[in-house]
Motif scaffolding. Structure first.
Motif, short mmCIF file in Angstrom:
data_model
loop_
_atom_site.label_atom_id
_atom_site.label_comp_id
_atom_site.label_asym_id
_atom_site.label_seq_id
_atom_site.Cartn_x
_atom_site.Cartn_y
_atom_site.Cartn_z
N LEU A 50 0.91 -1.21 0.05
CA LEU A 50 0.08 0.29 -0.04
C LEU A 50 0.91 1.25 0.09
CD1 LEU A 50 -2.81 -1.01 2.64
CD2 LEU A 50 -3.17 -0.64 0.02
N ILE A 51 2.00 1.33 0.79
CA ILE A 51 2.90 2.44 0.82
C ILE A 51 3.52 2.49 -0.32
CG2 ILE A 51 4.69 3.46 2.12
CD1 ILE A 51 3.77 1.59 4.65
N ARG A 52 3.97 1.69 -1.02
CA ARG A 52 4.66 1.77 -2.17
C ARG A 52 4.07 2.21 -3.49
NH1 ARG A 52 9.79 0.11 -3.12
NH2 ARG A 52 9.24 -0.67 -5.19
N SER A 53 2.64 1.65 -3.46
CA SER A 53 1.91 2.19 -4.41
C SER A 53 1.37 3.70 -4.14
CB SER A 53 0.53 1.26 -4.36
OG SER A 53 0.82 0.05 -4.48
N ALA A 54 1.19 3.91 -2.97
CA ALA A 54 1.07 5.49 -3.00
C ALA A 54 2.03 6.42 -3.19
CB ALA A 54 0.59 5.76 -1.29
N ARG A 55 3.44 5.97 -2.91
CA ARG A 55 4.40 6.59 -3.25
C ARG A 55 4.67 6.63 -4.62
NH1 ARG A 55 10.08 5.57 -4.47
NH2 ARG A 55 11.37 7.09 -3.23
N ALA A 56 4.48 5.62 -5.57
CA ALA A 56 4.43 5.76 -6.90
C ALA A 56 3.60 6.55 -7.57
CB ALA A 56 4.44 4.21 -7.43
N ARG A 57 2.38 6.56 -7.05
CA ARG A 57 1.36 7.39 -7.50
C ARG A 57 1.79 8.97 -7.53
NH1 ARG A 57 -2.60 4.91 -4.45
NH2 ARG A 57 -3.10 6.96 -3.44
N ILE A 58 2.04 9.28 -6.51
CA ILE A 58 3.07 10.75 -6.11
C ILE A 58 3.94 10.88 -7.30
CG2 ILE A 58 4.09 12.35 -4.55
CD1 ILE A 58 2.67 10.54 -2.20
N HIS A 105 -4.86 13.61 -11.28
CA HIS A 105 -3.85 13.66 -10.50
C HIS A 105 -4.25 14.28 -8.94
CE1 HIS A 105 -0.70 14.50 -13.81
NE2 HIS A 105 -0.84 13.34 -13.55
N PHE A 106 -5.54 14.88 -9.03
CA PHE A 106 -5.95 15.28 -7.89
C PHE A 106 -6.46 14.09 -6.87
CE2 PHE A 106 -9.23 18.58 -5.99
CZ PHE A 106 -8.28 19.27 -5.44
N LEU A 107 -6.73 12.97 -7.68
CA LEU A 107 -7.23 12.15 -6.76
C LEU A 107 -5.99 11.09 -6.50
CD1 LEU A 107 -9.44 10.07 -5.39
CD2 LEU A 107 -9.66 8.95 -7.79
N ASP A 108 -5.05 11.23 -7.43
CA ASP A 108 -3.80 10.38 -7.01
C ASP A 108 -3.24 10.68 -5.76
OD1 ASP A 108 -3.92 8.86 -9.44
OD2 ASP A 108 -2.42 10.16 -10.64
N VAL A 109 -3.20 12.07 -5.59
CA VAL A 109 -2.65 12.59 -4.28
C VAL A 109 -3.30 12.53 -3.13
CG1 VAL A 109 -0.71 13.90 -5.58
CG2 VAL A 109 -2.98 15.13 -4.91
N GLN A 110 -4.69 12.68 -3.43
CA GLN A 110 -5.70 12.79 -2.08
C GLN A 110 -5.90 11.35 -1.53
OE1 GLN A 110 -8.60 15.79 -1.38
NE2 GLN A 110 -8.36 16.79 -3.51
N GLY A 111 -5.80 10.34 -2.43
CA GLY A 111 -5.97 9.15 -1.93
C GLY A 111 -4.94 8.54 -0.92
N VAL A 112 -3.81 9.35 -1.03
CA VAL A 112 -2.56 8.85 -0.43
C VAL A 112 -2.65 8.25 1.24
CG1 VAL A 112 -0.22 9.24 0.48
CG2 VAL A 112 -0.70 9.61 -1.89
N ALA A 113 -3.35 9.33 1.89
CA ALA A 113 -3.59 9.03 3.37
C ALA A 113 -4.11 7.91 3.59
CB ALA A 113 -4.07 10.26 4.01
#
Length: 398
Positions: free
Chosen positions: A287-295, A320-328
């Motif tokens: 999950l963390i690596r996927s979030a990092r990759a999206r950013i 992109h708006f959703l890419d970064v807002q879904g990280v948390a």
């Protein structure tokens, strides 16, 4: 620490400096939380390492780098002390903002000292009244992180209305430090060390036109390509990047705790050999690596347009708006997964896992991490419903 050379460092040099700080930051994380403020020595260490110059325009001694470089540093520092890394994130992203403003703003702030910092509270809680040559601003704003360290003032948000009360814009106004007071009301469950005090303007403060800008309007600016990126993407992406660091910090602590741990039940495997411990750790890292990759992918995609002196297309900005807002959402899920598998040990205040989780929880509630509304926004856009006014474009342009 001694001040680093002002010569532009490589990304790897910046990352080496960040990684070297992680153990030191982790050691002081409890004290930072108890003090409800990051110590000046930490801010100075960040300054000496050149972190505040990453996004600062070259005209005022900065490195003028792409936001990706800043994001990668935040991902490292967040592993050590979340509150300290959060302060760097907030106070360091403003240097990028100056690259989109009239150069007179940077000249005023950094003319005699290029190390001065500013804080912010962008939520539109204030009232802005247009006058000749500028604006009169009044009101109070909550949660201005790192405000104790900022003598350069604060970016404060307000909506602009027409005579009929219709919203025309949402703008940020750089208010001088002498024009506001700080209110110590930051008593919270997580990220307590960020010192995010409220800001209250004394009466009305005059802000010249050149020290204000639209948060919504997206247009090309002169200068380096990095300042041609959308405001909300760069700012929201920074918040998401530091959250990835928080989550990676939980992984670091969890691995350290579990490797030597013995099972309390006779005959049970040691923790490191427990398949459920292994499974939770693996899925958390995923999950963390996927979030990092999206950013990183989103800022790289946007930067390709900025380098060509083109606006990032609306459809890409919405994604992109959703890419970064879904990280948390992903990072908190990962952290909670690990915390649950730490058993009763995790609940003790002496265990840094619980502080790291609480910091993740607080960060997840930040306005930049609103994945529910943003998911609906993207879905509506894909279904041909357009985008709400005032999010990506000025209301009258929609």
């Amino acid at each position: 620490m001694t001040e680093q050379t002002l010569a532009k460092p490589t990304l790897e040099t910046l990352l080496e400096r960040a990684r070297a700080m992680v153990p030191w930051l982790r050691e002081q994380a409890d004290a930072v939380e108890k003090a409800r403020s990051v110590p000046p020595a930490t801010i100075q260490a960040f300054r000496d390492a050149g972190f505040f110059r990453i996004l600062q325009p070259a005209a005022w001694g900065g490195y003028e780098m792409n936001p990706e470089m800043f994001y990668r540093v935040l991902m490292e520092l967040g592993r050590g002390c979340p509150s300290s890394a959060w302060n760097l994130m907030i106070l360091g992203i403003h240097q990028w903002e100056f690259g989109k403003l009239d150069p007179r703003t940077g000249d005023e702030l950094w003319g005699s000292d290029q190390n001065i910092l500013v804080s912010s509270s962008y939520a539109p809680w204030g009232k802005a009244r247009k006058v000749e040559g500028g604006w009169m601003l009044s009101g109070a704003w909550p949660s201005s992180s790192g405000s104790d360290h900022c003598q350069g003032g604060a970016f404060l948000g307000a909506r602009v209305h027409d005579e009929q009360g219709k919203v025309l814009d949402m703008r940020a106004f750089l208010v001088s430090r002498a024009d506001y007071e700080l209110i110590d009301d930051w008593n919270v469950v997580g990220l307590a060390g960020t010192g995010s005090k409220s800001v209250k303007v004394k009466g009305e403060a005059f802000v010249p036109d050149f020290r204000a800008h639209s948060i919504v309007d997206y247009s090309l600016t002169d200068g380096a390509a990095t300042y041609r990126l959308p405001f909300n993407h760069v700012f929201f992406g920074a918040v998401s990047a530091v959250i990835v660091g928080f989550a990676q910090g939980m992984v670091d602590i969890y691995v350290e705790h579990m490797k030597p741990r013995q099972n309390v039940f006779v005959g049970g495997p040691v923790a490191a050999k427990n398949p459920f411990v292994q499974e939770k750790l693996g899925n958390a890292v995923l999950l963390i690596r996927s979030a990092r990759a999206r950013i990183l992918q989103s800022i790289q995609e946007a930067s390709e347009y900025a380098e060509r002196n083109e606006l990032v297309p609306l459809d890409m900005r919405v994604n992109h708006f959703l890419d970064v807002q879904g990280v948390a959402k992903d990072c908190f899920s990962a952290g909670h997964m690990l915390f649950k598998k730490s058993s009763a040990r995790g609940i003790f205040n002496s265990n840094p896992l619980q502080r790291q989780l609480r910091d993740l929880l607080a960060a997840s509630n930040h306005v930049t991490q609103n994945e529910d509304d943003t998911s609906a926004l993207l879905g509506a856009y894909l279904l041909g419903q357009g985008v709400p006014p005032g999010v990506f474009e000025l209301p009258q342009a929609s």
